[in-house]
Motif scaffolding. Structure first.
Motif, PDB file in Angstrom:
ATOM      1  N   GLY A   6      -7.623  -8.742  -5.176  1.00  0.00           N
ATOM      2  CA  GLY A   6      -8.963  -8.666  -5.756  1.00  0.00           C
ATOM      3  C   GLY A   6      -9.925  -7.830  -4.935  1.00  0.00           C
ATOM      4  O   GLY A   6     -11.146  -8.014  -5.025  1.00  0.00           O
ATOM      5  N   LEU A   7      -9.396  -6.892  -4.143  1.00  0.00           N
ATOM      6  CA  LEU A   7     -10.242  -6.012  -3.335  1.00  0.00           C
ATOM      7  C   LEU A   7     -10.518  -4.728  -4.109  1.00  0.00           C
ATOM      8  O   LEU A   7      -9.623  -4.159  -4.726  1.00  0.00           O
ATOM      9  CB  LEU A   7      -9.546  -5.675  -2.010  1.00  0.00           C
ATOM     10  CG  LEU A   7      -9.294  -6.852  -1.064  1.00  0.00           C
ATOM     11  CD1 LEU A   7      -8.458  -6.396   0.129  1.00  0.00           C
ATOM     12  CD2 LEU A   7     -10.617  -7.441  -0.581  1.00  0.00           C
ATOM     13  N   ARG A   8     -11.773  -4.296  -4.051  1.00  0.00           N
ATOM     14  CA  ARG A   8     -12.164  -3.088  -4.777  1.00  0.00           C
ATOM     15  C   ARG A   8     -12.096  -1.871  -3.848  1.00  0.00           C
ATOM     16  O   ARG A   8     -12.501  -1.943  -2.694  1.00  0.00           O
ATOM     17  CB  ARG A   8     -13.580  -3.249  -5.318  1.00  0.00           C
ATOM     18  CG  ARG A   8     -13.770  -4.416  -6.298  1.00  0.00           C
ATOM     19  CD  ARG A   8     -15.250  -4.684  -6.508  1.00  0.00           C
ATOM     20  NE  ARG A   8     -15.893  -5.011  -5.225  1.00  0.00           N
ATOM     21  CZ  ARG A   8     -17.223  -5.030  -5.034  1.00  0.00           C
ATOM     22  NH1 ARG A   8     -18.033  -4.711  -6.030  1.00  0.00           N
ATOM     23  NH2 ARG A   8     -17.721  -5.351  -3.861  1.00  0.00           N
ATOM     24  N   ILE A   9     -11.592  -0.774  -4.411  1.00  0.00           N
ATOM     25  CA  ILE A   9     -11.558   0.508  -3.704  1.00  0.00           C
ATOM     26  C   ILE A   9     -12.588   1.412  -4.383  1.00  0.00           C
ATOM     27  O   ILE A   9     -12.517   1.618  -5.597  1.00  0.00           O
ATOM     28  CB  ILE A   9     -10.160   1.167  -3.789  1.00  0.00           C
ATOM     29  CG1 ILE A   9      -9.084   0.250  -3.187  1.00  0.00           C
ATOM     30  CG2 ILE A   9     -10.163   2.520  -3.104  1.00  0.00           C
ATOM     31  CD1 ILE A   9      -7.668   0.765  -3.401  1.00  0.00           C
ATOM     32  N   VAL A  43      -9.752   4.252   1.203  1.00  0.00           N
ATOM     33  CA  VAL A  43      -8.356   4.650   1.426  1.00  0.00           C
ATOM     34  C   VAL A  43      -8.243   6.178   1.386  1.00  0.00           C
ATOM     35  O   VAL A  43      -8.855   6.838   0.539  1.00  0.00           O
ATOM     36  CB  VAL A  43      -7.418   4.047   0.352  1.00  0.00           C
ATOM     37  CG1 VAL A  43      -5.959   4.372   0.674  1.00  0.00           C
ATOM     38  CG2 VAL A  43      -7.629   2.538   0.233  1.00  0.00           C
ATOM     39  N   MET A  44      -7.429   6.720   2.300  1.00  0.00           N
ATOM     40  CA  MET A  44      -7.108   8.148   2.260  1.00  0.00           C
ATOM     41  C   MET A  44      -5.678   8.337   2.719  1.00  0.00           C
ATOM     42  O   MET A  44      -5.229   7.694   3.675  1.00  0.00           O
ATOM     43  CB  MET A  44      -8.058   8.953   3.148  1.00  0.00           C
ATOM     44  CG  MET A  44      -7.862  10.460   3.029  1.00  0.00           C
ATOM     45  SD  MET A  44      -9.303  11.401   3.602  1.00  0.00           S
ATOM     46  CE  MET A  44      -8.745  13.082   3.269  1.00  0.00           C
ATOM     47  N   GLY A  45      -4.951   9.193   2.035  1.00  0.00           N
ATOM     48  CA  GLY A  45      -3.551   9.438   2.364  1.00  0.00           C
ATOM     49  C   GLY A  45      -3.292  10.887   2.727  1.00  0.00           C
ATOM     50  O   GLY A  45      -4.208  11.658   3.015  1.00  0.00           O
ATOM     51  N   VAL A  46      -2.016  11.254   2.684  1.00  0.00           N
ATOM     52  CA  VAL A  46      -1.572  12.624   2.975  1.00  0.00           C
ATOM     53  C   VAL A  46      -0.487  12.994   1.969  1.00  0.00           C
ATOM     54  O   VAL A  46       0.372  12.156   1.670  1.00  0.00           O
ATOM     55  CB  VAL A  46      -0.992  12.746   4.409  1.00  0.00           C
ATOM     56  CG1 VAL A  46      -0.493  14.172   4.670  1.00  0.00           C
ATOM     57  CG2 VAL A  46      -2.012  12.337   5.459  1.00  0.00           C
ATOM     58  N   ASP A  47      -0.519  14.204   1.465  1.00  0.00           N
ATOM     59  CA  ASP A  47       0.503  14.822   0.590  1.00  0.00           C
ATOM     60  C   ASP A  47      -0.081  15.309  -0.722  1.00  0.00           C
ATOM     61  O   ASP A  47       0.517  16.145  -1.392  1.00  0.00           O
ATOM     62  CB  ASP A  47       1.688  13.903   0.259  1.00  0.00           C
ATOM     63  CG  ASP A  47       2.645  13.753   1.428  1.00  0.00           C
ATOM     64  OD1 ASP A  47       2.623  14.627   2.310  1.00  0.00           O
ATOM     65  OD2 ASP A  47       3.393  12.763   1.463  1.00  0.00           O
ATOM     66  N   ASP A  48      -1.225  14.749  -1.156  1.00  0.00           N
ATOM     67  CA  ASP A  48      -1.780  15.067  -2.478  1.00  0.00           C
ATOM     68  C   ASP A  48      -0.742  14.839  -3.563  1.00  0.00           C
ATOM     69  O   ASP A  48      -0.502  15.688  -4.431  1.00  0.00           O
ATOM     70  CB  ASP A  48      -2.317  16.498  -2.539  1.00  0.00           C
ATOM     71  CG  ASP A  48      -3.132  16.757  -3.812  1.00  0.00           C
ATOM     72  OD1 ASP A  48      -3.765  15.805  -4.299  1.00  0.00           O
ATOM     73  OD2 ASP A  48      -3.129  17.900  -4.307  1.00  0.00           O
ATOM     74  N   ASN A  49      -0.109  13.659  -3.510  1.00  0.00           N
ATOM     75  CA  ASN A  49       0.822  13.218  -4.539  1.00  0.00           C
ATOM     76  C   ASN A  49       0.131  13.284  -5.905  1.00  0.00           C
ATOM     77  O   ASN A  49      -0.993  12.826  -6.058  1.00  0.00           O
ATOM     78  CB  ASN A  49       1.242  11.773  -4.206  1.00  0.00           C
ATOM     79  CG  ASN A  49       2.301  11.230  -5.113  1.00  0.00           C
ATOM     80  OD1 ASN A  49       2.237  11.392  -6.321  1.00  0.00           O
ATOM     81  ND2 ASN A  49       3.270  10.540  -4.534  1.00  0.00           N
TER      82      ASN A  49
END
Length: 302
Positions: A229-232, A238-244
């Motif tokens: 129940g956590l909102r992003i 959140v930040m990632g790598v790869d640009d999936n």
């Protein structure tokens, strides 16, 4: 184009190679990649770059999926000794550097992508993992975050080590506290990214931002946030790598770092052709910068 810059850095004239192709035998280049299932988009883009170069330089490609298995990598490298392939591109190799150096010293052509081998005759092409990781932390800091967690991939690769070092340097540069307990490992896959986040969210201090070393693990974070129940980004950024590609269409769209995978594939193939055609390489180590893509998942925290 960044590829053209890479070609200039090599000091290599592609036209000279093309002119000589008529008199050469058919050339086969092997490409050893790690786990295709985990980073399918990354490896597809990389192979796309190699394939484009193959059209220009008229060579064949043999793709070898090593599944992050050292024994498989060693088996595929034997294709050099049996002359099944004329040269080999190693993408994020897990075998020890001395094995790669030994192949080079035996006269076999090898190019390494994703890490640097300390040897005067082994070309390497990389992206700026350390620098962009530092920039991710700076981005979070600019949004008001102080407790920033990091989910790394596998410590067996120099790429992971560089991203970890960049994360730590980013905290230092932005005068943020370093909490070793806010570092977890997700082995670059969604399920382990999910498990890593569950561990992180129950720690003290509780992180308000998560940097994951690839987008697969970020998808695991999204799954956990939905269950909890956590909102992003209201509760956790959140930040990632790869640009999936999936990350662009989930809600909210995932902020990510886009490595130059296609350009790296093309550049690696150019380096291989330099070796095969006995052309000099002006710069043995070439770095191509990644692109920062800030989307809604890392919007302002304050």
């Amino acid at each position: 184009m960044r590829v053209i810059k890479g070609m200039d850095a090599l000091g290599y004239d592609p036209n000279a190679s093309v002119e000589n192709l008529g008199s050469q035998k058919s050339i086969t280049i092997g490409v050893i990649v790690p786990d295709i299932d985990i980073n399918v988009f990354t490896f597809t883009d990389f192979i796309k770059g190699v394939e484009r170069a193959s059209q220009m330089y008229n060579f064949n490609i043999l793709i070898c999926a090593a599944s992050n298995n050292i024994d498989k990598e060693m088996k595929y490298l034997e294709l050099l000794r049996t002359h099944t392939v004329d040269a080999m591109i190693l993408l994020h190799p897990t075998i020890k550097n001395d094995k790669i150096i030994q192949l080079n010293d035996e006269g076999y052509h090898v190019v390494v992508v994703g890490s640097v081998i300390e040897h005067a005759c082994i070309p390497c092409c990389i992206t700026n993992n350390l620098e962009f990781s530092q920039r991710v932390v700076t981005h979070f800091a600019e949004q008001g975050h102080r407790e920033i967690a990091f989910i790394n991939g596998s410590l067996s690769t120099s790429e992971s080590m560089d991203r970890l070092e960049g994360y730590i340097q980013g905290l230092k540069v932005n005068r943020l506290p370093f909490y070793p307990e806010l570092i977890e490992h997700g082995d670059y896959n969604e399920e382990k990214g999910y498990q890593a986040f569950i561990r992180l969210i129950n720690k003290t201090p509780r992180p308000t931002a998560i940097y994951t070393a690839n987008d697969e693990m970020a998808l695991g974070v999204y799954k956990a946030c939905k269950e909890l129940g956590l909102r992003i980004p209201e509760d956790i950024s959140v930040m990632g790598v790869d640009d999936n590609r999936i990350g662009r269409y989930i809600e909210p769209p995932l902020s990510s770092v886009k490595p130059p995978n296609t350009e790296l594939g093309y550049l690696a193939a150019e380096m291989i052709m330099c070796l095969v055609n006995k052309k000099d390489i002006n710069n043995r180590i070439v770095t191509i910068e990644s692109t920062m893509l800030f989307r809604k998942s890392s919007m302002k925290f304050v």
